[in-house]
Design a protein around this motif. Sequence first.
Motif, short mmCIF file in Angstrom:
data_model
loop_
_atom_site.label_atom_id
_atom_site.label_comp_id
_atom_site.label_asym_id
_atom_site.label_seq_id
_atom_site.Cartn_x
_atom_site.Cartn_y
_atom_site.Cartn_z
N SER A 1 0.85 -1.20 0.00
CA SER A 1 0.00 0.00 0.00
C SER A 1 0.88 1.24 0.00
O SER A 1 2.04 1.19 0.40
N GLY B 1 -2.65 4.90 1.41
CA GLY B 1 -3.28 3.61 1.66
C GLY B 1 -3.68 2.87 0.39
O GLY B 1 -4.11 1.72 0.45
N THR C 1 -4.16 -3.31 2.09
CA THR C 1 -5.39 -2.58 1.83
C THR C 1 -5.98 -3.12 0.54
O THR C 1 -5.34 -3.88 -0.19
N ILE D 1 -11.10 2.82 -0.20
CA ILE D 1 -9.97 2.01 0.24
C ILE D 1 -10.28 1.46 1.62
O ILE D 1 -10.68 2.20 2.51
N ASN E 1 -8.87 -1.20 4.87
CA ASN E 1 -7.76 -1.92 5.47
C ASN E 1 -8.21 -3.37 5.65
O ASN E 1 -9.33 -3.62 6.06
N VAL F 1 -12.89 0.29 7.89
CA VAL F 1 -12.94 1.54 7.12
C VAL F 1 -13.89 2.50 7.82
O VAL F 1 -14.98 2.11 8.23
#
Length: 169
Positions: free
Chosen positions: A42, A68, A103, A132, A134, A147
């Motif tokens: 990421s 990210g 990510t 995006i 995680n 998120v």
Amino acid sequence: MTKTGAFLAFMAVVLGLIVSGAEARAAERGSVTNMPIPRFVSLKVSEANVRRGPSLTHKIDWVFTRRGMPLEVTGEFGHWRRVQDRDGVGGWVHYSLISGARTAIVDRDLAPVLVRAAADGQVKARLEAGVIVNMDKCGPVWCRVKVGGYRGWMERSALWGLKPGEVIE
């Protein structure tokens, strides 16, 4: 041998070569890090210059601006990594600009984040394409994501940033 038998034998050889080539690519390792190529990382920073080649003297072609953002590493040279985004856009970035934190980008509009890893799970949120997330765990069908204050499960097929069959624990 009949024509059909010869054709089937030929196709078996061709398919064997294709599978062998895929296995060879899957087993490829970076010459610098000895990590798998390709692999996902990421973007560690909110702005990263993407260059035509692996040095500061090469022209900047792009600037990635989403901290990210998942990127796929496709090559290595010294302190530089050749990366691409989900659209195939990319080039060379300095290794200090990327992170091993995993990510993914939501690839399906209004993809649900569920309370549990089951199709009938309660929906906690719906995410627009391009968000995006995680990832801290990912299996063959479901990924646990975080998120915007939400934590839950998403279908793997709704995300970009994973190799086929890859498991994250």
